[in-house]
Structure formats: C-alpha cells, structure tokens
Design an enzyme around this catalytic site. Structure first.
Site, PDB file in Angstrom:
ATOM      1  N   ALA A 253      41.131  -4.682  42.671  1.00 43.18           N
ATOM      2  CA  ALA A 253      39.832  -4.997  42.932  1.00 43.18           C
ATOM      3  C   ALA A 253      39.058  -3.590  42.436  1.00 43.18           C
ATOM      4  O   ALA A 253      39.446  -2.431  42.483  1.00 43.18           O
ATOM      5  CB  ALA A 253      39.550  -4.980  44.296  1.00 43.18           C
TER       6      ALA A 253
ATOM      7  N   GLY B  79      44.944  -5.559  44.485  1.00 44.14           N
ATOM      8  CA  GLY B  79      44.571  -6.931  44.508  1.00 44.14           C
ATOM      9  C   GLY B  79      45.367  -7.441  42.818  1.00 44.14           C
ATOM     10  O   GLY B  79      45.415  -8.542  42.752  1.00 44.14           O
TER      11      GLY B  79
ATOM     12  N   GLU C 133      48.419  -8.426  44.175  1.00 40.99           N
ATOM     13  CA  GLU C 133      48.291  -9.721  44.865  1.00 40.99           C
ATOM     14  C   GLU C 133      48.018 -10.949  43.989  1.00 40.99           C
ATOM     15  O   GLU C 133      48.607 -12.086  44.291  1.00 40.99           O
ATOM     16  CB  GLU C 133      46.997  -9.464  45.694  1.00 40.99           C
ATOM     17  CG  GLU C 133      47.374  -8.489  46.956  1.00 40.99           C
ATOM     18  CD  GLU C 133      46.281  -7.916  47.557  1.00 40.99           C
ATOM     19  OE1 GLU C 133      45.216  -7.589  46.957  1.00 40.99           O
ATOM     20  OE2 GLU C 133      46.045  -8.083  48.902  1.00 40.99           O
TER      21      GLU C 133
ATOM     22  N   GLU D 158      46.127   0.496  48.769  1.00 41.09           N
ATOM     23  CA  GLU D 158      44.983   0.457  49.539  1.00 41.09           C
ATOM     24  C   GLU D 158      44.821   1.518  50.665  1.00 41.09           C
ATOM     25  O   GLU D 158      43.787   2.055  50.999  1.00 41.09           O
ATOM     26  CB  GLU D 158      44.890  -1.015  50.172  1.00 41.09           C
ATOM     27  CG  GLU D 158      44.314  -1.884  49.233  1.00 41.09           C
ATOM     28  CD  GLU D 158      45.551  -2.485  48.653  1.00 41.09           C
ATOM     29  OE1 GLU D 158      46.672  -2.284  48.680  1.00 41.09           O
ATOM     30  OE2 GLU D 158      45.268  -3.763  48.056  1.00 41.09           O
TER      31      GLU D 158
HETATM   32  N1  CAA Z   1      38.704  -0.238  40.104  1.00 36.52           N
HETATM   33  C1  CAA Z   1      37.758   0.519  39.384  1.00 36.52           C
HETATM   34  N2  CAA Z   1      38.174   1.264  38.277  1.00 36.52           N
HETATM   35  C2  CAA Z   1      39.247   1.391  38.073  1.00 36.52           C
HETATM   36  C3  CAA Z   1      40.197   0.950  38.876  1.00 36.52           C
HETATM   37  C4  CAA Z   1      39.971   0.299  39.794  1.00 36.52           C
HETATM   38  N3  CAA Z   1      40.854  -0.437  40.771  1.00 36.52           N
HETATM   39  N4  CAA Z   1      41.401   1.531  38.558  1.00 36.52           N
HETATM   40  C5  CAA Z   1      41.227   2.165  37.455  1.00 36.52           C
HETATM   41  N5  CAA Z   1      39.909   2.153  37.255  1.00 36.52           N
HETATM   42  C6  CAA Z   1      39.108   2.735  35.998  1.00 36.52           C
HETATM   43  C7  CAA Z   1      39.004   4.324  36.287  1.00 36.52           C
HETATM   44  O1  CAA Z   1      38.043   4.789  37.130  1.00 36.52           O
HETATM   45  C8  CAA Z   1      38.773   5.046  34.936  1.00 36.52           C
HETATM   46  O2  CAA Z   1      37.290   4.558  34.781  1.00 36.52           O
HETATM   47  P1  CAA Z   1      36.179   5.823  34.146  1.00 36.52           P
HETATM   48  O3  CAA Z   1      37.290   6.312  32.944  1.00 36.52           O
HETATM   49  O4  CAA Z   1      35.223   5.284  33.899  1.00 36.52           O
HETATM   50  O5  CAA Z   1      36.613   6.958  35.046  1.00 36.52           O
HETATM   51  C9  CAA Z   1      39.772   3.989  34.103  1.00 36.52           C
HETATM   52  O6  CAA Z   1      39.888   2.919  34.987  1.00 36.52           O
HETATM   53  C10 CAA Z   1      40.976   4.351  33.676  1.00 36.52           C
HETATM   54  O7  CAA Z   1      41.709   4.993  34.922  1.00 36.52           O
HETATM   55  P2  CAA Z   1      42.326   6.190  35.163  1.00 36.52           P
HETATM   56  O8  CAA Z   1      41.541   7.475  34.355  1.00 36.52           O
HETATM   57  O9  CAA Z   1      42.413   6.411  36.539  1.00 36.52           O
HETATM   58  O10 CAA Z   1      43.690   6.282  34.516  1.00 36.52           O
HETATM   59  P3  CAA Z   1      45.153   6.982  34.790  1.00 36.52           P
HETATM   60  O11 CAA Z   1      46.037   6.396  33.883  1.00 36.52           O
HETATM   61  O12 CAA Z   1      44.914   8.279  35.196  1.00 36.52           O
HETATM   62  O13 CAA Z   1      45.495   6.428  36.351  1.00 36.52           O
HETATM   63  C11 CAA Z   1      45.809   4.396  37.842  1.00 36.52           C
HETATM   64  C12 CAA Z   1      46.044   5.015  36.469  1.00 36.52           C
HETATM   65  C13 CAA Z   1      46.991   5.362  38.740  1.00 36.52           C
HETATM   66  C14 CAA Z   1      46.076   3.074  37.997  1.00 36.52           C
HETATM   67  C15 CAA Z   1      44.559   4.870  38.663  1.00 36.52           C
HETATM   68  O14 CAA Z   1      43.416   4.301  37.894  1.00 36.52           O
HETATM   69  C16 CAA Z   1      44.317   4.307  39.877  1.00 36.52           C
HETATM   70  O15 CAA Z   1      44.933   4.859  41.078  1.00 36.52           O
HETATM   71  N6  CAA Z   1      43.697   3.209  39.968  1.00 36.52           N
HETATM   72  C17 CAA Z   1      43.203   2.808  41.366  1.00 36.52           C
HETATM   73  C18 CAA Z   1      44.146   1.590  41.865  1.00 36.52           C
HETATM   74  C19 CAA Z   1      44.087   0.959  42.990  1.00 36.52           C
HETATM   75  O16 CAA Z   1      44.023   1.734  43.941  1.00 36.52           O
HETATM   76  N7  CAA Z   1      43.850  -0.365  43.476  1.00 36.52           N
HETATM   77  C20 CAA Z   1      43.810  -0.923  44.616  1.00 36.52           C
HETATM   78  C21 CAA Z   1      42.239  -1.259  44.469  1.00 36.52           C
HETATM   79  S1  CAA Z   1      41.910  -1.831  46.236  1.00 36.52           S
HETATM   80  C22 CAA Z   1      42.192  -3.413  46.232  1.00 36.52           C
HETATM   81  O17 CAA Z   1      42.694  -3.960  45.322  1.00 36.52           O
HETATM   82  C23 CAA Z   1      41.986  -4.079  47.316  1.00 36.52           C
HETATM   83  C24 CAA Z   1      42.619  -5.389  47.666  1.00 36.52           C
HETATM   84  O18 CAA Z   1      43.277  -5.884  48.167  1.00 36.52           O
HETATM   85  C25 CAA Z   1      41.808  -6.604  46.777  1.00 36.52           C
END
Ligand code: CAA
Length: 258
Positions: free
Chosen positions: A64, A109, A112, A132
C-alpha cells in the site's frame, strides 16, 4: 486508467500496475482502478485467464502507498483496509484463473494481492514480505489470514512478526509460489500456464475455482457437500457432454470459448 496497463491477446489479459516510480505501490486511486479493471475483465467473454504483474523490472507491488497512510485516523485505516480487502476478495473469487507474475518486490499489500491470485510464478529476483511491523502496523489486506493458509502458521508468523523479506527460492520452498523462473522467462511461463488452462472446459475451470475457494472457508464435511453439488452442476454443462464424448471418440475435446 492512469495507473494500470492492460493488454489482451488470445484470451489472455495481462494487467500491469504502472507506477514504477513508486515501485508500483497501490494508492487509493490505483486500488479503485484495479477493481474496475477486474470487473471489466470478469464480464469480457473474450478474456479467459488474467496475468497480473508490475511495470518495470524492480517491483510487482511494493505494498500500500505508505505516503498516503501517514496521517490516517484509526477509522480511516479500517476503511482503507476494507477497500484493500475488497480488492483481494475480488481477485480471490474471480471466476477466471488469475496468475500473479511476481517480477520483483511483493511486499505488504503487494504480497497480499499476490496471495489472493490463484497461482504465483516468481522471477528469481522477486522478494516477498509482510514488512508492516517495521512501520508499526500490521497487514491489513488479508496477510494475517491468507499467509498462514498458504504456508502454515509457523512460517507465516515468522514473516509477519519478523518483518524480513524472503527470496523467491525460499518462497518456493514454503509453497508460497508455484514456480521460480529467470526474469526473462517469467511471462513465458505464465503464458504457458494460461494456455494450458484455456484448453480445458471453461465451465469446469470456473466450477473448480469455486469449489476450491468456497471449500477453503468451510469444514471439510461441508466442503465435500459443496463439491458434490458443483459436481452435479458440471453434469448440466456443454463442457461435460463434449469432454466425455471426445474421450469415448478418442479425440481432443472442442470446448466452446466462453
Ligand atoms: N509506498 C509509497 N512509496 C513507496 C513504497 C510504498 N509502499 N515503496 C517504495 N516507494 C517509493 C519510495 O518512497 C521511493 O520514492 P521516492 O524516490 O519518491 O523517494 C521509490 O518508491 C523507490 O523506492 P526506494 O528508493 O525505497 O527503493 P529501494 O530499492 O532503496 O528499496 C524497498 C526498495 C526495499 C522495496 C523499499 O522501497 C521499501 O521498503 N518500500 C516499502 C515496502 C513496505 O513497507 N511495504 C508495505 C507497505 S504497508 C502495507 O502494504 C499495509 C497493508 O497490508 C496493506
């Protein structure tokens, strides 16, 4: 559709989440677009199997959209979880087989959504996770329910409470994915699976999906009763007439496209 690409050929529809700049994270608009796309495909007789993937070579869906979540109140968070669950339920209950082509990060998500699909094929570069807890929240789109059903409680708790990502190979060992391929062969493998399904009786495929999906939510005894009833319904279809006739006549069945 601003954030979704679709392409249909030979009764296979490829749906791609197209926000590569955000690693295909699903914001509210994209969740709504995905629902609309799936509803359209459900009613499209020319589409028989769906392959869901992410644009670019880095992510399937990175979860998400965290940026949208930062200021949500508890009530808004419940509503947002319900909207995501509506999407995963729509995919799980889809009357046509949905294959997830996991081409990179499938996190939160994203994992999921992949789990709601009927099968998962992963590129060797894919990473799966329910991270999460690292954000101080819990999975909200079905992760606490579908992951233990797919991989068992111990492995699910390890992923959900530990918050670490697992590789495609580990996901395969756990039964989370059906196949692991090289990144180049991912779509080819998904198309091969889709083509195999399209050769079968479409009503029989739909009834099998319904028996598996509904049966998973019942006791085995009730599931068996449900299966017997759907078995009966299969005997009212043209598929059954053609399939059994073709066997007796020692030829390939010629099922009608539906
Ligand atoms: N939401 C919003 N933006 C996201 C995102 C997310 N889930 N995942 C990545 N992005 C964005 C980053 O913010 C970044 O944007 P900017 O360049 O504008 O800063 C862009 O995508 C590229 O990401 P990274 O620079 O972080 O890329 P990376 O290769 O260094 O890392 C990653 C990759 C490990 C996947 C890292 O992006 C990350 O940890 N993302 C979050 C993953 C996460 O926690 N997902 C769960 C979300 S909560 C959820 O989903 C709840 C549910 O049950 C519904």
């Amino acid at each position: 559709m601003a954030n979704i690409l679709t392409e249909s050929k030979d009764r296979i529809t490829v749906v791609a989440v197209n926000r590569p700049e955000a690693l295909n994270a699903l914001n509210g608009d994209t969740v709504n677009e995905l629902k609309d796309v799936f509803r359209t495909i459900r009613d499209d007789e020319k589409s028989g199997v769906v392959i869901l993937t992410g644009s670019g070579d880095k992510a399937f869906i990175a979860g998400a959209d965290i940026k949208e979540m930062t200021s949500a109140s508890p009530t808004e968070a419940i509503a947002s979880a319900r909207r995501g669950q509506d999407l995963t339920n729509l995919i799980q209950d889809f009357p046509k087989v949905v294959i997830a082509a996991v081409n990179g990060f499938a996190l939160g998500g994203g994992c999921e959504v992949a789990m709601a699909c009927h099968m998962r094929v992963a590129s060797s570069s894919a990473m799966f996770g329910q991270p999460e807890v690292n954000l101080g929240i819990i999975p909200g789109w079905g992760g606490t329910q579908r992951l233990p059903r797919l991989v068992g409680k111990g492995r699910a708790v390890e992923m959900i409470a530990g918050g670490e990502m697992v590789s495609a190979d580990r996901a395969f060992e756990m039964g989370l994915v059906n196949y692991v391929t090289s990144p180049e062969k991912l779509m080819e493998k998904c198309h091969e699976l889709a083509q195999s399904i399209l050769k079968r009786g479409p009503d029989a495929v739909r009834l099998s999906l319904e028996a598996v999906n509904r049966g998973m939510e019942m006791t085995q005894e009730l599931g068996l009763q449900y299966e017997a009833n759907l078995f009966g319904i299969a005997f009212s279809t043209e598929d059954r007439i053609e399939g059994t006739k073709a066997f007796v006549e020692k030829r390939k069945p010629n099922f009608k496209e539906k």
